[in-house]
Each structure stands twice: as C-alpha cells, then as structure tokens.
Design an enzyme around this catalytic site. Structure first.
Site, PDB file in Angstrom:
ATOM      1  N   ASN A  29       6.245 -24.824  67.163  1.00 51.05           N
ATOM      2  CA  ASN A  29       5.906 -24.584  68.665  1.00 51.05           C
ATOM      3  C   ASN A  29       5.118 -23.159  68.615  1.00 51.05           C
ATOM      4  OD1 ASN A  29       8.047 -23.212  67.663  1.00 51.05           O
ATOM      5  ND2 ASN A  29       9.104 -22.816  69.657  1.00 51.05           N
TER       6      ASN A  29
ATOM      7  N   CYS B  13      11.619 -21.851  71.972  1.00 50.12           N
ATOM      8  CA  CYS B  13      13.152 -21.754  71.782  1.00 50.12           C
ATOM      9  C   CYS B  13      13.773 -20.927  73.157  1.00 50.12           C
ATOM     10  CB  CYS B  13      13.577 -21.019  70.547  1.00 50.12           C
ATOM     11  SG  CYS B  13      12.865 -19.522  70.492  1.00 50.12           S
TER      12      CYS B  13
ATOM     13  N   GLU C 296      17.060 -10.641  63.593  1.00 47.63           N
ATOM     14  CA  GLU C 296      15.831 -10.325  62.958  1.00 47.63           C
ATOM     15  C   GLU C 296      15.361  -9.091  64.092  1.00 47.63           C
ATOM     16  OE1 GLU C 296      13.618 -12.198  60.536  1.00 47.63           O
ATOM     17  OE2 GLU C 296      15.099 -14.044  60.176  1.00 47.63           O
TER      18      GLU C 296
ATOM     19  N   GLU D 195      17.286 -18.717  63.056  1.00 50.07           N
ATOM     20  CA  GLU D 195      16.842 -18.683  64.255  1.00 50.07           C
ATOM     21  C   GLU D 195      16.711 -20.184  64.954  1.00 50.07           C
ATOM     22  OE1 GLU D 195      13.276 -16.076  64.596  1.00 50.07           O
ATOM     23  OE2 GLU D 195      14.753 -14.311  64.439  1.00 50.07           O
TER      24      GLU D 195
HETATM   25  P1  NAD Z   1      12.896 -28.556  62.598  1.00 45.28           P
HETATM   26  O1  NAD Z   1      14.031 -28.174  62.314  1.00 45.28           O
HETATM   27  O2  NAD Z   1      12.485 -30.243  62.653  1.00 45.28           O
HETATM   28  O3  NAD Z   1      11.735 -28.046  61.510  1.00 45.28           O
HETATM   29  C1  NAD Z   1      11.428 -26.715  61.340  1.00 45.28           C
HETATM   30  C2  NAD Z   1      10.877 -26.384  59.888  1.00 45.28           C
HETATM   31  O4  NAD Z   1      11.957 -26.883  58.875  1.00 45.28           O
HETATM   32  C3  NAD Z   1       9.672 -27.544  59.608  1.00 45.28           C
HETATM   33  O5  NAD Z   1       8.790 -26.664  58.740  1.00 45.28           O
HETATM   34  C4  NAD Z   1      10.010 -28.748  58.770  1.00 45.28           C
HETATM   35  O6  NAD Z   1       9.349 -29.187  58.044  1.00 45.28           O
HETATM   36  C5  NAD Z   1      11.450 -28.045  57.979  1.00 45.28           C
HETATM   37  N1  NAD Z   1      12.427 -28.734  57.608  1.00 45.28           N
HETATM   38  C6  NAD Z   1      12.866 -30.007  58.171  1.00 45.28           C
HETATM   39  N2  NAD Z   1      13.877 -30.475  57.312  1.00 45.28           N
HETATM   40  C7  NAD Z   1      14.148 -29.575  56.343  1.00 45.28           C
HETATM   41  C8  NAD Z   1      15.131 -29.215  55.358  1.00 45.28           C
HETATM   42  N3  NAD Z   1      16.101 -30.366  55.176  1.00 45.28           N
HETATM   43  N4  NAD Z   1      15.149 -28.316  54.436  1.00 45.28           N
HETATM   44  C9  NAD Z   1      14.159 -27.346  54.688  1.00 45.28           C
HETATM   45  N5  NAD Z   1      13.242 -27.463  55.698  1.00 45.28           N
HETATM   46  C10 NAD Z   1      13.191 -28.516  56.351  1.00 45.28           C
HETATM   47  O7  NAD Z   1      12.419 -27.770  63.928  1.00 45.28           O
HETATM   48  P2  NAD Z   1      11.060 -28.290  64.779  1.00 45.28           P
HETATM   49  O8  NAD Z   1      11.157 -29.347  65.666  1.00 45.28           O
HETATM   50  O9  NAD Z   1       9.816 -27.868  63.842  1.00 45.28           O
HETATM   51  O10 NAD Z   1      11.054 -26.828  65.824  1.00 45.28           O
HETATM   52  C11 NAD Z   1      11.789 -26.994  67.053  1.00 45.28           C
HETATM   53  C12 NAD Z   1      13.078 -26.206  67.115  1.00 45.28           C
HETATM   54  O11 NAD Z   1      12.965 -24.858  66.629  1.00 45.28           O
HETATM   55  C13 NAD Z   1      13.835 -26.218  68.284  1.00 45.28           C
HETATM   56  O12 NAD Z   1      15.207 -26.700  68.229  1.00 45.28           O
HETATM   57  C14 NAD Z   1      13.643 -24.891  68.572  1.00 45.28           C
HETATM   58  O13 NAD Z   1      14.725 -24.363  69.530  1.00 45.28           O
HETATM   59  C15 NAD Z   1      13.808 -24.278  67.536  1.00 45.28           C
HETATM   60  N6  NAD Z   1      13.238 -22.927  67.502  1.00 45.28           N
HETATM   61  C16 NAD Z   1      14.135 -21.770  67.437  1.00 45.28           C
HETATM   62  C17 NAD Z   1      13.386 -20.460  67.736  1.00 45.28           C
HETATM   63  C18 NAD Z   1      14.268 -19.081  67.830  1.00 45.28           C
HETATM   64  O14 NAD Z   1      13.829 -18.237  67.789  1.00 45.28           O
HETATM   65  N7  NAD Z   1      15.576 -19.476  67.843  1.00 45.28           N
HETATM   66  C19 NAD Z   1      12.081 -20.288  67.869  1.00 45.28           C
HETATM   67  C20 NAD Z   1      11.403 -21.431  67.762  1.00 45.28           C
HETATM   68  C21 NAD Z   1      11.698 -22.792  67.709  1.00 45.28           C
END
Ligand code: NAD
Length: 469
Positions: free
Chosen positions: A145, A276, A445, A242
């Site tokens: 995102n 997020c 963080e 996060e």
């Molecule tokens: P996601 O969890 O699907 O993927 C995030 C990353 O993790 C990607 O690089 C993905 O390839 C990797 N990944 C997926 N499965 C994995 C595994 N089993 N082991 C290791 N890595 C793995 O999330 P997304 O759809 O890319 O992002 C959206 C989500 O991120 C939303 O839930 C959003 O709220 C959250 N988000 C949180 C923050 C925060 O600061 N709290 C900020 C931005 C986004």
C-alpha cells in the site's frame, strides 16, 4: 526481468511472475520469484557484511543514511514513476508523500541515532552502563500500500543500528525497491549491507525461517503476522509487527462540522482506503448524525476513485459491499464499481462507499476491509462513543473531531489505540512511537523505539574498590 539485488550485484534467478498496472490491468513487468537458493544467497551476503558494518562508528553509518537520502533525491522522478506504475497512486500524492517520506526516514534516523546517549546508573561504588549491539541480519517484509515509505521506515533504523538487511517487498510492488537497489549500488554502499529479493509470501516465509536471519520486522496483514510468528517461534526470533486496523473516528456535536467532514473524507478515502490508518468505523453524535451522513455521502460521490492493488483485492472489497447489503445496510453512497469509458474500465476500481444501519457485531463492522469505505453509526453520550470505538479486535488508530479541549484529552486518553489524532489525521512526527494494540501488532517503531528494536542492550556493571585509607 527484474533482478534481485544480492551482495551489491544484480542476480537474475527464479521463475518469472507478472506485475500488473492496477489502473488498467495490463502486465507492466516480469519479476523472478526468489527460490530457496536465492533466499539463502541473500541471507549469506547479509551475514558476511554484518561484522564490518556493525563495527563502523554510528556517525559513519548515519553518514551512509544521508548519502542514501541524497541518492533518493537524485532518482526522485524514477522512484515516483515506479511507485505509480505498480500502485496507480496519484502523481501529487506520490510526489508529496510517498517518496519524500522515504527521504525523511533516512534523514530522521541518521539524526536520532547520532544523538542518542547511552544509559549509565551509579550506586555507591558501582557503575552500570548499557551498550547496544545490532541484532545481525534483519528480514524486512513490507506490503504494497505504501511500498517505498514503509520499506524505508524499517530499513533506515535497522541499518543505522548496525544491522544488515534482506528486504522482501510485496509481489505487487517491487518497482521502487528495484530503483532503491540501484541507488545503493551507485552510492557504493558496502556489498551485502542491503539485499533485496522479490517474490510472493512463500519467499517471505523462506526468508523468516532461514536460520541466519536474526530478527523480523514486518508490516502487513494480521493473518501473515501470525504465520510469521509461528514460523519463527522455535528460534524465538524478535519480531516487530505493524498489522491491520479497523480504525474509528468519533465526531462530536461540538466539532467544526466542515472540518470534520473534510477530515473524514481524507481519513476514509486516501489511497483508496488502502492505508492501515484509514477510518472504517465512524461514530457521529446524534444531533449532527443526519447532516454529517448526508455531507459525507455527497463528498464521497465527488472523490476520484483510486484503483485497488489487484483484481483479487478488488473482489475482496466488493464482497464486503455485497455483505453490507446482505446484512441489511443502507447504502448512502457508492456500493458498486465506477465506469470511465476508457482503459480504466479494465483496471481494479471500486466506488467510494458510505453505509449505515449495521450492528456493531456485524462482520462488516468488525473485519478490516482495506478499501474506500466506511460505516456511520450514531451515538448519544461521550462514554458510549468511547465504548463503541474500543469494541474492536484491533487497536491501531483513532481520530476525534471536537471543539472541546477537555473532551479531546479525556477521550483521547481512554481510546485503546496506538495512535490518536484530534481534529486531524495522518500527521506524523517520526520521533514518536508508532504501532498498535491487539491484532494491530507487536511493539512500536519510530524514534528511539525503532533503535531499541533493532539492537540489544548489554548491561555492564563495575564494582570500584575504595582505596586504602
Ligand atoms: P500481506 O500480509 O498479504 O503481505 C505483506 C507482505 O508479507 C508481502 O510482502 C507478502 O509477500 C509477505 N508475506 C505473505 N505471506 C507471508 C508469509 N507466510 N511469510 C512471510 N511473508 C509473507 O499484506 P498486504 O495485503 O500486502 O498489505 C495490507 C495489510 O497490511 C493490511 O492488513 C494493512 O492494514 C496492513 N498494513 C499495516 C500497517 C501498519 O503500520 N500497521 C501499514 C500498512 C499496511
């Protein structure tokens, strides 16, 4: 094909997978999927570089961060283009937020680390002091995102604290990370200090499981956070998470209504709701509920839709629009998909949407949707509003819209969230702690809290014998 960046070199390896332009659905690049061999090579490169990098004085590592910031400035337009190609973000947002925040991340953590004192404690005849050492090799796993902003938010403090890193960007958004790899190479950063590999979640899983990865910093969904936690449990690796949110905004009758409506338009619809920190639950005090709902719905219809990241994510958001209807919601704005009459019709768009009438316990009001959508609920009293906001499995962010100073502080201190804004949203001072409670994450963080995560303290205690009289 986009190449991995390992030990300072481009590495072509892995089965190709396509990346799509969310604006049109067209394939814009092919990327190699990191297999076990690529992951192992990247972690080994990071491990080999770790000792010399850790041995540098912090002032020198801070100097490297400043040079990388300059490199980002030099490649600013390329980074903007790469980020827009992968995400479909608006030019203005990418130029004023995403890429500048990358620069700010490097500059801020260079300053914070360079000026951080160590701790010392004196008792009679006893001196205890702490020194901090890096963790070693840190896996940095980030979502799609805010690809560049979130990658640099973790990378900069990890590096300045003396770690080397292996970064895995999202499979949807490798472009800005690839430009950053070129920036590292052009700056002459020692090989292996930054390694970047591409791939899906399975590549991320291989990375976090690698025995030579010492810690994991992750931003993404709660479900993936749990999977990572399970994967590293046996080795008890430190994690900083996060994760998701289901953020509330509380709009009180004593607010500046115009400002509150505009603030909520931003907090619900920025980046197509794919931040997020975006608001998905809005609680509005009853005397202004009708008017607020009408104004928000009218403004929602003027918002220029931004694409969802993928066809799959678009389907997920649309499934929640259908769920709202099936749960009995009243749709105040949107609820479908826009039609442009051009190539965007094959892109991944959904309507900015406002709904009302659902219970607090509906799935729609409890699950993170991550799209341009919110639910509006009326409330009567301040304590009812606080209870509604806190009734969530998540606890990332909240916003309060009020003209009352006492109320602002009173309510802010009772909200169970890592971040609370009053009469604003998304304003960040990089020195402050960032993160969430419950399903929204583990740890904080930001500022010295980042440096605390990316290093381990050793306490040294010395007993000083008194000289003979
Ligand atoms: P996601 O969890 O699907 O993927 C995030 C990353 O993790 C990607 O690089 C993905 O390839 C990797 N990944 C997926 N499965 C994995 C595994 N089993 N082991 C290791 N890595 C793995 O999330 P997304 O759809 O890319 O992002 C959206 C989500 O991120 C939303 O839930 C959003 O709220 C959250 N988000 C949180 C923050 C925060 O600061 N709290 C900020 C931005 C986004």
């Amino acid at each position: 094909m986009l190449t991995h960046f390992i030990g300072g070199e481009p590495v072509t390896a892995g089965t190709a997978f396509p990346v799509h332009d969310p604006m049109t659905g067209a394939v814009i690049r092919q990327v190699g999927e990191a297999d076990p061999e690529v992951v192992d090579r990247a972690v080994r490169a990071a491990r080999e570089a770790a000792r010399d990098w850790a041995a540098l004085p912090v002032a020198e590592r801070a100097g490297w961060l400043r040079r990388l910031a300059e490199g980002i400035e030099e490649r600013f337009d390329d980074l903007v283009a790469a980020e827009i190609a992968d995400t479909g973000k608006p030019l203005d947002q990418t130029r004023t937020l995403d890429i500048p925040r990358g620069i700010a991340n490097f500059r801020a953590f260079a300053e914070i680390a360079a000026h951080r004192p160590d701790e010392a404690f004196h008792l009679s005849g006893v001196l205890s002091y702490t020194v901090r050492r890096p963790l070693g090799v840190v896996a940095v796993i980030v979502p799609w995102n805010l690809p560049f902003l979130l990658m640099t938010w973790k990378l900069a403090p990890a590096l300045v604290a003396g770690n080397t890193v292996v970064v895995k960007p999202s499979e949807h958004t490798p472009g800005s990370a690839a430009v950053f790899a070129e920036i590292c190479a052009a700056a002459g950063l020692p090989p292996g200090v930054v390694n970047i590999i591409y791939g899906h979640g399975s590549a991320g899983q291989l990375l976090v499981e690698h025995p030579w990865v010492d810690a994991v910093t992750f931003t993404g969904s709660t479900r993936t956070g749990s999977a990572i936690m399970r994967a590293v449990a046996d080795r008890v690796k430190p994690v900083s998470f996060e994760l998701g949110g289901k953020n509330a905004a509380l709009v009180f009758e004593d607010c500046d209504l115009e400002r509150a409506v505009e603030g909520c338009v931003r907090s619900v619809f920025t980046n197509g709701g794919q931040v997020c920190l975006c608001t998905e639950r809005l609680y509005v005090q009853r005397p202004i509920f009708e008017e607020f709902g009408e104004r928000l719905a009218a403004r929602a219809q003027e918002v220029v839709p931004q694409p969802m990241i993928s066809a799959e994510h678009r389907e997920k958001v649309l499934s929640y629009y259908a769920l709202a209807r099936s749960e009995g919601a009243k749709v105040l704005a949107g609820g479908g998909t826009p039609s442009f009459g051009d190539q965007r019709d094959s892109g991944y768009f959904v309507d900015p949407t406002v709904v009302t009438g659902l219970s607090e316990w509906s799935r729609f009001n409890r699950e993170e949707i991550f799209g341009p959508v919110c639910h509006v609920t009326p409330f009567d009293t301040e304590s009812e509003a606080i209870d509604l906001a806190n009734n969530s499995d998540y606890g990332l962010a909240a916003a309060i819209w009020t003209g009352g100073l006492d109320r602002a502080h009173r309510v802010a201190q009772r909200l169970e969230a890592g971040l609370v804004w009053v009469n604003t949203w998304y304003l960040r001072d990089l020195r402050t702690p960032f993160g969430g409670l419950r399903l929204s994450g583990i740890g904080r963080e930001g500022g010295t809290q980042s440096l605390d995560f990316y290093s381990e303290p050793t306490t040294i205690t010395i007993k000083m014998e008194q000289p003979d009289a």
